[in-house]
Scaffold this motif. Structure first.
Motif, PDB file in Angstrom:
ATOM      1  N   UNK A 165       0.839  -1.206   0.000  1.00 34.34           N
ATOM      2  CA  UNK A 165       0.000   0.000   0.000  1.00 34.34           C
ATOM      3  C   UNK A 165       0.873   1.254   0.000  1.00 34.34           C
ATOM      4  N   UNK A 166       1.909   1.263   0.851  1.00 31.37           N
ATOM      5  CA  UNK A 166       2.784   2.445   0.968  1.00 31.37           C
ATOM      6  C   UNK A 166       3.519   2.711  -0.340  1.00 31.37           C
ATOM      7  N   UNK A 167       4.043   1.653  -0.969  1.00 34.77           N
ATOM      8  CA  UNK A 167       4.811   1.814  -2.217  1.00 34.77           C
ATOM      9  C   UNK A 167       3.936   2.414  -3.321  1.00 34.77           C
ATOM     10  N   UNK A 168       2.722   1.887  -3.472  1.00 36.24           N
ATOM     11  CA  UNK A 168       1.884   2.375  -4.578  1.00 36.24           C
ATOM     12  C   UNK A 168       1.248   3.741  -4.272  1.00 36.24           C
ATOM     13  N   UNK A 169       0.998   4.052  -3.000  1.00 31.09           N
ATOM     14  CA  UNK A 169       0.518   5.400  -2.682  1.00 31.09           C
ATOM     15  C   UNK A 169       1.626   6.422  -2.897  1.00 31.09           C
TER      16      UNK A 169
END
Length: 234
Positions: free
Chosen positions: A219-223
């Motif tokens: 989630x963090x990488x794609x946000x």
């Protein structure tokens, strides 16, 4: 935080204005209901193992359909430029849209809670794996929504956003089924990247911090990638 909440609530309400959302929910319930109950009475097992096994593949197509409009449509009709004139940052916009999409995907799962209730009435259901499976489904929904949001930020065309989102989610869903094509030295590494492996642990009732960390990292990488795309295209 209040800006994120305002954007999230606006996007969540917008889902119910668009007919696409109702079509996606109806199709989702028909697809998972059909595939689950078509085998449930054959095997006569009082569990939701087959239902949770379906979710990663079904989410790979339905979640990008929900997220494709989040940026692509606004850029196409010009409302994205209006949004940028308001006192909000790229972080507020990305997180607001992400929470709205994830909340709507979770809402899509609510009617399926009738499945374990029904099964518990006709058999001895173990609620541990059921609770774990639904917790895992929330993490899976969040990860796929983040990927779909990233795909939508890349383009003004909703169809292209849908295809890119599907490709990303589908790759993570099937990658652990393609391990026999991989060199044995990297099988363990490739297997770790597969969403199915981590979600399967949840659906067995196993809450492992490594699986939680995997989905939070995804989630963090794609946000963060979405944030970079927004900065680049501004």
């Amino acid at each position: 935080m209040s800006q994120i909440k305002i954007i999230a609530l606006k996007e969540f309400k917008d889902y119910f204005i668009s007919p696409i959302a109702y079509i996606v929910i109806a199709l989702f319930l028909i697809v998972v209901g059909w595939f689950f109950f078509s085998t449930f009475f054959i095997y006569s097992r009082a569990d939701l193992r087959d239902f949770f096994a379906l979710l990663p593949m079904v989410f790979s197509f339905f979640v990008p359909a929900l997220t494709m409009r989040l940026f692509a449509e606004e850029k196409n009709v010009g409302s994205y430029e209006t949004l940028l004139t308001m006192p909000v940052s790229f972080v507020h916009i990305a997180l607001g849209k992400f929470f709205a999409a994830t909340l709507f995907t979770c809402a899509m799962l609510v009617p399926t809670l009738s499945y374990p209730i029904f099964i518990s009435l006709i058999g001895d259901l173990d609620w541990g794996p059921v609770a774990g499976g639904y917790i895992g489904a929330v993490f899976l929904a969040g990860a796929y929504c983040a990927m779909g949001l990233f795909a939508s930020a890349l383009t003004r065309n909703q169809i292209i956003a849908f295809i890119i989102g599907c490709a990303l989610c589908f790759t993570l869903t099937i990658i652990n089924r393609m391990l026999f094509f991989m060199p044995s030295e990297i099988v363990t590494v490739i297997e770790y990247f597969g969403a199915n492996t981590h979600f399967a642990n949840f659906s067995k009732g196993i809450l492992d911090t490594r699986d939680i960390l995997y989905f939070i990292s995804l989630i963090s990488i794609f946000l963060f990638s979405t944030h970079l795309v927004m900065q680049e295209k501004n």
